[in-house]
Design an enzyme around this catalytic site. Structure first.
Site, short mmCIF file in Angstrom:
data_model
loop_
_atom_site.label_atom_id
_atom_site.label_comp_id
_atom_site.label_asym_id
_atom_site.label_seq_id
_atom_site.Cartn_x
_atom_site.Cartn_y
_atom_site.Cartn_z
N SER A 176 0.82 -1.20 0.00
CA SER A 176 0.00 0.00 0.00
C SER A 176 0.86 1.26 0.00
O SER A 176 1.67 1.46 -0.91
CB SER A 176 -0.93 -0.07 1.21
OG SER A 176 -1.82 0.98 1.22
N HIS A 381 -7.56 -5.23 -0.12
CA HIS A 381 -6.32 -4.50 0.14
C HIS A 381 -5.50 -5.04 1.32
O HIS A 381 -4.27 -5.17 1.21
CB HIS A 381 -6.68 -3.03 0.40
CG HIS A 381 -5.53 -2.09 0.29
ND1 HIS A 381 -4.93 -1.81 -0.92
CD2 HIS A 381 -4.87 -1.36 1.21
CE1 HIS A 381 -3.95 -0.95 -0.73
NE2 HIS A 381 -3.89 -0.65 0.56
#
Ligand SMILES: *[C@@H]1O[C@H](CO)[C@@H](O)[C@H](O)[C@H]1NC(C)=O
Ligand SMILES: *[C@@H]1O[C@H](CO)[C@@H](O)[C@H](O)[C@H]1NC(C)=O
Length: 405
Positions: A176, A381
Site C-alpha cells: 500500500s 487491500h
C-alpha cells in the site's frame, strides 16, 4: 454548521457519543489476546524468533524505529539476502508479524533464510518522535505527507540497513503506502535504484482515480475545504472520529463482536475486508496494533490523487506551488526514473489499488518485470498482509520471484 460537520467528520471535535456497551465488548475481547498488548519484539521472541530494535534519525530529525529478524528459529550464519519490508498507511512493523509464524511475511522470509528488516514511517506510534519537536504539541512535527516518508525516511532506513549488514543492495517489499513511498524515493532520488535488488509492490498505490473506498471518496470530496480548515486550525494528526468511521462502515458492520471491532477500526473502515480471507482470531490482535497513526496530510495528498488522476507532489494552491515548485501545478513523479526491477502484485476486489490504476502504473514504470493478479476474486487491500491464504496466493510467488535474482 458546515464547519462543525467537517470538524466532527475528521474527529477534530472529541465527541462523547461513544456507546459504552461497545467499548466494554472491545475491551473484553482484547484482554483475552495477549499479542494485542505486547510490543513487536516481545511478540517475535514469544514465537521463538530473534528480534533486534534500532533507532535512526532522518536528515530532518525524525527518530524512526526499525525491527530486524536476522534469521529463522534455527540460527543461520549465512543469511541469503536482506529483505526490507515497508508497511502501509496507519500501520507499522507489527503488520508483518500479526498473522503469526508460518503466516506473517516477516516470519516466512526469515524461515526462508532472509535477513528481515521492517521499517516504521514517521508519525506511526513506533516512529512518533523527533530530536526537538514534540508530536503532542507541535504542528510542525505533523507537517509531512508520504512524500517526506519516501524522500527522507525510507532512504535513511535503507542506508542504515546496508551499513549494518555490509550489503550493497536489498530486496524491498512494500504494501500500500509502502509502495507509494518506494516510487517517491526511486523517482526523486534515482541513486537509490542501485541499492534495490528488486522491489515487490503488494497492492500498489500511485494513481488513484479509480479506487472505490467509500471513506476515501468522502475525504476526496471534502479535500479543498478540509485542507483549508486543517491549515487554519493546525490540526495535523489523523484522529478519525467514530462518526467519520461509521459513514463508510455500514457495509462492514454485522451484529457479532468481531465485525463490530472491524467497523470501528479506521483502517478496516477505509480499506474494507473480505470475510472469506479474514481470520477472526486475529482481529483483536490487529486492533491492538492498528491504526498506528498518520498525519492528516498523508490522507490529503491521496485525496488530491483521487481528484486529479495524477501521481504528483502535494498541491498547496497555485500561489504556493509557484513559489515551491516554480509551476502552478505540482510536478508529477517521474516514474521513468525508477530503474530498479519492479513486480506488481494486485487484486480485483482491492478498494484502494484499483485494477485500472495499477495497469496504468504498469505501463508507466521504466523497468517493470511483471504484474500478477491474485487468483482470488474476493481478495482485498489488507488481505495481502493479513489474509488467511496470503501465503499460498502471494508469498509463495514472492519467494520464487526473489529466488530468481
Ligand atoms: C524520543 O527520543 C528521545 C531522544 O531524542 C528519547 O529520549 C525519548 O525517550 C524518545 N521518546 C519516546 C516516546 O520514544
Ligand atoms: C487464525 O489465527 C490463529 C492465531 O494465529 C491460528 O491459530 C489459526 O490457525 C488461524 N486460522 C486460519 C484459518 O488460518
Amino acid at each position: 454548521m458546515l464547519t462543525l460537520m467537517v470538524f466532527s467528520l475528521m474527529g477534530l471535535v472529541h465527541s462523547s457519543a461513544i456507546p459504552p456497551n461497545n467499548l466494554r465488548l472491545d475491551y473484553q475481547v482484547l484482554s483475552d489476546q495477549e499479542d494485542a498488548k505486547l510490543s513487536v519484539p516481545e511478540i517475535i521472541n514469544k514465537y521463538g524468533y530473534p528480534c533486534e530494535e534500532y533507532h535512526v534519525i532522518t536528515p530532518d530529525n525524525y527518530i524512526l524505529t526499525l525491527h530486524r529478524i536476522p534469521h529463522g528459529r534455527t540460527p543461520n550464519n549465512h543469511p541469503k539476502e536482506v529483505a526490507y519490508l515497508q508497511h502501509g498507511i496507519l500501520s507499522s512493523s507489527a503488520d508483518w508479524i500479526i498473522s503469526g509464524p508460518e503466516k506473517g511475511l516477516a516470519y516466512v522470509l526469515a524461515d526462508e533464510g532472509y535477513d528481515v528488516w521492517m521499517g516504521n514511517a514517521r508519525g506511526n506510534k513506533l516512529s512518533r518522535n523527533h530530536t526537538y519537536l514534540n508530536p503532542d504539541t507541535s504542528d510542525e512535527f505533523w507537517d509531512f505527507s508520504w512524500h517526506e516518508i519516501g524522500y527522507y525516511d525510507i532512504p535513511t532506513m535503507i542506508d542504515f540497513v546496508l551499513e549494518q549488514t555490509g550489503k550493497d543492495n536489498l530486496f524491498h517489499i512494500g504494501h500500500s503506502q509502502g509502495t507509494t513511498t518506494f516510487y517517491v524515493m526511486t523517482s526523486m532520488r534515482p541513486d537509490y535504484n542501485a541499492k534495490i535488488k528488486a522491489h515487490f509492490s503488494l497492492a500498489p498505490i500511485a494513481y488513484m482515480n479509480h479506487m472505490t473506498s467509500p471513506l476515501m471518496h468522502l475525504i476526496a470530496f471534502w479535500e479543498k475545504p478540509l485542507n483549508a480548515l486543517l491549515n487554519l486550525i493546525g490540526i495535523r494528526e489523523f484522529l478519525p472520529s467514530n462518526e467519520f468511521i461509521s459513514m463508510g462502515g455500514n457495509i462492514l458492520c454485522g451484529d457479532d463482536s468481531l465485525t463490530q471491532i472491524l467497523c470501528k477500526n479506521a483502517l478496516f473502515a477505509i480499506c474494507g475486508f473480505s470475510p472469506k480471507e479474514m481470520n477472526g482470531t486475529l482481529l483483536p490482535i490487529m486492533s491492538g496494533h492498528t491504526p498506528a497513526g498518520a498525519s492528516t496530510k498523508q490522507f490529503m495528498h491521496y485525496a488530491q490523487e483521487i481528484n486529479s488522476g495524477y501521481f504528483r507532489r502535494f498541491s498547496y494552491g497555485w500561489f504556493e506551488n509557484l513559489q515551491k515548485y516554480g509551476s502552478i501545478r505540482p510536478p508529477s513523479y517521474d516514474l521513468k526514473k525508477i530503474t530498479a526491477p519492479v513486480y506488481l502484485l494486485y487484486s480485483k476486489n482491492d478498494w484502494l489499488a484499483g485494477k485500472i490504476d495499477v495497469d496504468r502504473l504498469y505501463k508507466s514504470l521504466a523497468n517493470v518485470k511483471g504484474r500478477f493478479l491474485v487468483a482470488e476474486e474476493s481478495f482485498n487491500h489488507l488481505d495481502f498482509v493479513f489474509g488467511i491464504r496470503s501465503r499460498e496466493l502471494i508469498y509463495n510467488k514472492l519467494i520464487s520471484l526473489m529466488a530468481k535474482h
